[in-house]
Write a protein that holds these residues in place. Structure first.
Motif, PDB file in Angstrom:
ATOM      1  N   ARG A  31      55.648  16.071  51.804  1.00 34.11           N
ATOM      2  CA  ARG A  31      55.578  17.322  51.041  1.00 34.11           C
ATOM      3  C   ARG A  31      56.110  17.031  49.646  1.00 34.11           C
ATOM      4  NH1 ARG A  31      52.027  18.910  53.638  1.00 34.11           N
ATOM      5  NH2 ARG A  31      52.251  20.015  55.572  1.00 34.11           N
ATOM      6  N   PHE A  32      55.397  17.505  48.646  1.00 31.42           N
ATOM      7  CA  PHE A  32      55.803  17.303  47.254  1.00 31.42           C
ATOM      8  C   PHE A  32      56.740  18.430  46.856  1.00 31.42           C
ATOM      9  CE2 PHE A  32      51.577  15.295  47.576  1.00 31.42           C
ATOM     10  CZ  PHE A  32      51.965  13.997  47.315  1.00 31.42           C
ATOM     11  N   ALA A  63      49.017  17.987  44.509  1.00 34.73           N
ATOM     12  CA  ALA A  63      49.404  18.385  43.158  1.00 34.73           C
ATOM     13  C   ALA A  63      48.331  17.940  42.179  1.00 34.73           C
ATOM     14  CB  ALA A  63      50.752  17.774  42.780  1.00 34.73           C
ATOM     15  N   LEU A  64      48.037  18.818  41.235  1.00 39.65           N
ATOM     16  CA  LEU A  64      47.100  18.513  40.160  1.00 39.65           C
ATOM     17  C   LEU A  64      47.900  17.917  39.010  1.00 39.65           C
ATOM     18  CD1 LEU A  64      44.164  18.793  39.145  1.00 39.65           C
ATOM     19  CD2 LEU A  64      44.822  21.014  38.217  1.00 39.65           C
ATOM     20  N   ILE A  65      47.414  16.811  38.472  1.00 37.86           N
ATOM     21  CA  ILE A  65      48.096  16.075  37.415  1.00 37.86           C
ATOM     22  C   ILE A  65      47.256  16.160  36.152  1.00 37.86           C
ATOM     23  CG2 ILE A  65      48.915  13.786  36.700  1.00 37.86           C
ATOM     24  CD1 ILE A  65      50.371  14.766  39.123  1.00 37.86           C
ATOM     25  N   GLU A  66      47.894  16.397  35.030  1.00 42.10           N
ATOM     26  CA  GLU A  66      47.207  16.343  33.745  1.00 42.10           C
ATOM     27  C   GLU A  66      47.709  15.127  32.984  1.00 42.10           C
ATOM     28  OE1 GLU A  66      46.491  20.118  31.545  1.00 42.10           O
ATOM     29  OE2 GLU A  66      47.856  20.934  33.082  1.00 42.10           O
ATOM     30  N   THR A  67      46.755  14.296  32.536  1.00 44.05           N
ATOM     31  CA  THR A  67      47.082  13.113  31.747  1.00 44.05           C
ATOM     32  C   THR A  67      46.179  13.073  30.522  1.00 44.05           C
ATOM     33  OG1 THR A  67      45.480  11.630  32.792  1.00 44.05           O
ATOM     34  CG2 THR A  67      47.619  11.840  33.870  1.00 44.05           C
ATOM     35  N   ALA A  68      46.453  12.158  29.617  1.00 50.21           N
ATOM     36  CA  ALA A  68      45.627  12.003  28.423  1.00 50.21           C
ATOM     37  C   ALA A  68      44.216  11.544  28.782  1.00 50.21           C
ATOM     38  CB  ALA A  68      46.275  11.015  27.471  1.00 50.21           C
ATOM     39  N   THR A  69      44.057  10.850  29.894  1.00 50.60           N
ATOM     40  CA  THR A  69      42.735  10.365  30.310  1.00 50.60           C
ATOM     41  C   THR A  69      41.984  11.371  31.173  1.00 50.60           C
ATOM     42  OG1 THR A  69      43.704   9.245  32.218  1.00 50.60           O
ATOM     43  CG2 THR A  69      43.443   7.950  30.206  1.00 50.60           C
ATOM     44  N   GLY A  70      42.580  12.537  31.424  1.00 51.21           N
ATOM     45  CA  GLY A  70      41.934  13.563  32.230  1.00 51.21           C
ATOM     46  C   GLY A  70      42.757  13.895  33.462  1.00 51.21           C
ATOM     47  N   PRO A  71      42.303  14.918  34.202  1.00 50.05           N
ATOM     48  CA  PRO A  71      43.079  15.347  35.369  1.00 50.05           C
ATOM     49  C   PRO A  71      42.935  14.403  36.550  1.00 50.05           C
ATOM     50  CG  PRO A  71      41.101  16.659  35.189  1.00 50.05           C
ATOM     51  CD  PRO A  71      41.139  15.768  33.985  1.00 50.05           C
ATOM     52  N   GLY A  72      43.904  14.490  37.423  1.00 46.34           N
ATOM     53  CA  GLY A  72      43.890  13.726  38.659  1.00 46.34           C
ATOM     54  C   GLY A  72      44.586  14.528  39.735  1.00 46.34           C
ATOM     55  N   ILE A  73      44.550  14.006  40.940  1.00 49.10           N
ATOM     56  CA  ILE A  73      45.196  14.706  42.049  1.00 49.10           C
ATOM     57  C   ILE A  73      45.979  13.711  42.879  1.00 49.10           C
ATOM     58  CG2 ILE A  73      43.218  14.540  43.616  1.00 49.10           C
ATOM     59  CD1 ILE A  73      44.032  17.518  44.399  1.00 49.10           C
ATOM     60  N   VAL A  74      47.137  14.162  43.320  1.00 48.65           N
ATOM     61  CA  VAL A  74      47.972  13.412  44.260  1.00 48.65           C
ATOM     62  C   VAL A  74      48.020  14.248  45.523  1.00 48.65           C
ATOM     63  CG1 VAL A  74      50.277  12.516  44.736  1.00 48.65           C
ATOM     64  CG2 VAL A  74      49.371  12.427  42.430  1.00 48.65           C
ATOM     65  N   ALA A  79      52.549  10.316  55.935  1.00 54.65           N
ATOM     66  CA  ALA A  79      53.865  10.237  55.309  1.00 54.65           C
ATOM     67  C   ALA A  79      53.806   9.557  53.942  1.00 54.65           C
ATOM     68  CB  ALA A  79      54.824   9.485  56.222  1.00 54.65           C
ATOM     69  N   ARG A  80      52.631   9.199  53.483  1.00 53.39           N
ATOM     70  CA  ARG A  80      52.432   8.526  52.199  1.00 53.39           C
ATOM     71  C   ARG A  80      51.639   9.420  51.258  1.00 53.39           C
ATOM     72  NH1 ARG A  80      55.495   3.933  51.819  1.00 53.39           N
ATOM     73  NH2 ARG A  80      55.535   2.886  53.817  1.00 53.39           N
ATOM     74  N   SER A  81      51.482   8.966  50.026  1.00 53.33           N
ATOM     75  CA  SER A  81      50.689   9.721  49.060  1.00 53.33           C
ATOM     76  C   SER A  81      49.507   8.884  48.597  1.00 53.33           C
ATOM     77  CB  SER A  81      51.548  10.102  47.859  1.00 53.33           C
ATOM     78  OG  SER A  81      51.964   8.947  47.170  1.00 53.33           O
ATOM     79  N   CYS A  82      48.504   9.594  48.117  1.00 55.46           N
ATOM     80  CA  CYS A  82      47.311   8.957  47.580  1.00 55.46           C
ATOM     81  C   CYS A  82      46.987   9.660  46.270  1.00 55.46           C
ATOM     82  CB  CYS A  82      46.162   9.099  48.571  1.00 55.46           C
ATOM     83  SG  CYS A  82      44.684   8.190  48.083  1.00 55.46           S
ATOM     84  N   ALA A  83      46.536   8.928  45.270  1.00 56.07           N
ATOM     85  CA  ALA A  83      46.225   9.512  43.970  1.00 56.07           C
ATOM     86  C   ALA A  83      44.791   9.147  43.583  1.00 56.07           C
ATOM     87  CB  ALA A  83      47.204   9.002  42.921  1.00 56.07           C
ATOM     88  N   HIS A  84      44.110  10.100  42.978  1.00 56.92           N
ATOM     89  CA  HIS A  84      42.739   9.890  42.512  1.00 56.92           C
ATOM     90  C   HIS A  84      42.556  10.554  41.159  1.00 56.92           C
ATOM     91  CE1 HIS A  84      40.113   8.099  45.590  1.00 56.92           C
ATOM     92  NE2 HIS A  84      40.967   8.603  46.461  1.00 56.92           N
ATOM     93  N   ARG A  85      41.832   9.890  40.287  1.00 59.77           N
ATOM     94  CA  ARG A  85      41.369  10.538  39.061  1.00 59.77           C
ATOM     95  C   ARG A  85      40.199  11.435  39.453  1.00 59.77           C
ATOM     96  NH1 ARG A  85      43.771   8.158  34.736  1.00 59.77           N
ATOM     97  NH2 ARG A  85      44.369   5.972  34.953  1.00 59.77           N
ATOM     98  N   LEU A  86      39.986  12.497  38.694  1.00 60.51           N
ATOM     99  CA  LEU A  86      38.945  13.450  39.054  1.00 60.51           C
ATOM    100  C   LEU A  86      37.667  13.308  38.227  1.00 60.51           C
ATOM    101  CD1 LEU A  86      41.081  16.606  39.809  1.00 60.51           C
ATOM    102  CD2 LEU A  86      39.984  15.035  41.403  1.00 60.51           C
TER     103      LEU A  86
END
Length: 130
Positions: A31-32, A63-74, A79-86
């Motif tokens: 859980r984040f 969680a939705l992430i905002e970065t300079a290269t565009g949004p992504g999601i974690v 019990a682990r996390s995974c991250a992807h650019r959208l």
């Protein structure tokens, strides 16, 4: 060693491992709880990115992430996390939130449970992506 004793040892060992995993809390899904946890999960995958904003889902499983290269999601994967650019992902409305289709064999889709306010905020951010 007789087969019936070997079967008892194997089944008992697997049961003991499962019980200890549960008792020590190692079977709980991730859980984040804070922005710092989300930021660390994103930076493990994309260390070169600068995270400008973090929007945690109400159930704290994504969680939705905002970065300079565009949004992504974690998102939590056990019990682990995974991250992807959208970039290139397809976003669809569902009755309970949003469905993200990554068009990736390893993670074909993700359903994120969102309340109406969070859904509106996420959709606004995702509509501005390149």
């Amino acid at each position: 060693m007789p087969l019936h004793i070997l079967i008892i040892l194997v089944v008992g060992g697997i049961g003991l491992i499962a019980m200890l995993t549960y008792m020590f809390g190692l079977s709980k899904p991730l859980r984040f709880e804070s922005d710092a946890v989300v930021r660390a999960a994103w930076l493990r995958q994309f260390p070169e990115d600068e995270v400008s904003a973090i929007h945690i889902a109400p159930d704290k499983s994504a969680a939705l992430i905002e970065t300079a290269t565009g949004p992504g999601i974690v998102f939590a994967l056990g019990a682990r996390s995974c991250a992807h650019r959208l970039e290139g992902a397809e976003i669809r409305d569902t009755p309970g939130g949003l469905r993200i289709l990554f068009h990736d064999f390893a993670a074909p889709r993700l359903d994120v449970a969102l309340d109406p306010a969070a859904r509106a905020r996420w959709q606004q951010i995702l509509s501005e992506r390149p």
